[in-house]
Scaffold this active site. Sequence first.
Site, PDB file in Angstrom:
ATOM      1  CG  ASP A 171       1.278 -16.526  12.462  1.00  0.00           C
ATOM      2  OD1 ASP A 171       0.469 -15.815  11.807  1.00  0.00           O
ATOM      3  OD2 ASP A 171       1.040 -17.685  12.812  1.00  0.00           O
ATOM      4  CG  HIS A 210      -3.969   7.569   0.423  1.00  0.00           C
ATOM      5  ND1 HIS A 210      -4.008   7.087   1.707  1.00  0.00           N
ATOM      6  CD2 HIS A 210      -3.754   6.495  -0.367  1.00  0.00           C
ATOM      7  CE1 HIS A 210      -3.850   5.788   1.680  1.00  0.00           C
ATOM      8  NE2 HIS A 210      -3.696   5.402   0.439  1.00  0.00           N
ATOM      9  CE  LYS A 264      -6.051  -1.334   5.846  1.00  0.00           C
ATOM     10  NZ  LYS A 264      -5.157  -0.520   4.991  1.00  0.00           N
ATOM     11  CD  GLU A 305      -2.896   1.036   2.431  1.00  0.00           C
ATOM     12  OE1 GLU A 305      -3.010  -0.036   3.066  1.00  0.00           O
ATOM     13  OE2 GLU A 305      -3.511   2.068   2.722  1.00  0.00           O
TER      14      GLU A 305
END
Length: 425
Positions: A286, A383, A270, A83
């Site tokens: 992990d 962004h 998030k 991203e």
Amino acid sequence: DTVTSRLAGFHKLPMEERLAQLGKMFRLAEDELQYLRGVGTLQPVLANQMIENAVGTFSLPLGLGLNMLVNGRDYIVPMAVEEPSVVAAVSFAAKIVRESGGFMAEADPSIMIGQVQVTRFGDPTEAADKILAAKEGILALANSFHPAMVARGGGAKDVEVRVLPAPEGPRAEPLLIVHLVIDTQEAMGANLINTMAEGVAPFIEQLTGGKVYLRILSNLADRRLARAMCRIPVPLLADFEMPGEAIAEGIAQASRFAEADPYRAATHNKGVMNGIDSVAIATGQDWRAIEAGAHAFACREGQYRPLSTWYLEEGHLVGRIELPLALGTVGGPIKVHPGVQVALKLMRVSSARELSMVFAAVGLAQNFAALRALGSVGIQKGHMALHARCVAVTAGARGDLVERIANELVRVGHVKVEKAREIIA
Ligand code: NDP
């Protein structure tokens, strides 16, 4: 200390010059530089040993989060992520926090929980008493499967019993869950915990006369929390032609929103995990386990809440984060994957605990960057400029054209693939 994470102008350098600078600072060998480039990192034969039905390997961009100062120490943070804007945002945030003295962080020892589910045990209180009365025997048995862990100071430390009400359904029997509390030291621990949980199951069946079903670790690693905080003088936040007070207020409002509303908290977290997952992937952790633990922890009081909060205090914006981080510096793919070895060399942490402190700080930095934009001008401005490059490549631009098309897309305020194709044409 010759290592600094304050590499001014690093983002403007060509990739090879970045590698040269890094190679010099960390005295990297040519093969280590190749692993950073992604050349020959995971040979097919290794990939084939790691998973089933292997047909190849999968690549992600590897970037460096800069400016991280945690407990007075500089960390260069390798981040594997597709991203755009994640690496830039964390580096930017860390720079502001650095000017405020950096992050303060701490972490619990590597205490994990292994669960054993007992059924058909008769009276729950009696069964629980029998198990607890045999605690020393259960611990000795668990530790017999991992003597080296005990020698390092780790291993099974305690036994707990939980009786849980039966969920709705035809079976009235309550649940009897035995927790093995295990110190996994430098390992994430899943395999060794599972071995111990499976190992003690027959003894627990014998003690209770019951039947054991599941024997596995819990990913809600709430005895293994990491915490980070930062304290930024409000004037340092001034940006976008706005005073520091206005930015700080936007961030504090964002925090209130996430605390009150799970719909917002999910997105808030998030953003935290953008940073944590990226460094987790680069360092061979992990990340599904980390994700599962983080979200379960976020919901521990019954309502899903933000992992981090921000508030104003005496002219400062204060940010705090707390989450479970079951990380390892050994085990799983860590000693197997050569790229992970180089990533950990860059991190230069001396323990899994130190690693989790940096992870927590990265999560908080990532969150800060997002809230700072969201609470003021919005994230799309910054962004879209980065996203525009991806759009330009999708539309077929290559080489120098990528940057030119991206700039043009941003200039016309229309960051779309069709528009990019039109400009290319
Ligand atoms: P490993 O079993 O690969 O490695 C841990 C072992 O490393 C220890 O048992 C120990 O073996 C050895 N070791 C060497 N030095 C140290 C040290 N200083 N501290 C601790 N251990 C040391 O990995 P884990 O048990 O950590 O399990 C992690 C893996 O399990 C991950 O790949 C994960 O994806 C996977 N997994 C995850 C699950 C989940 O999260 N739900 C479920 C199942 C698997 P010795 O004592 O013999 O030297």
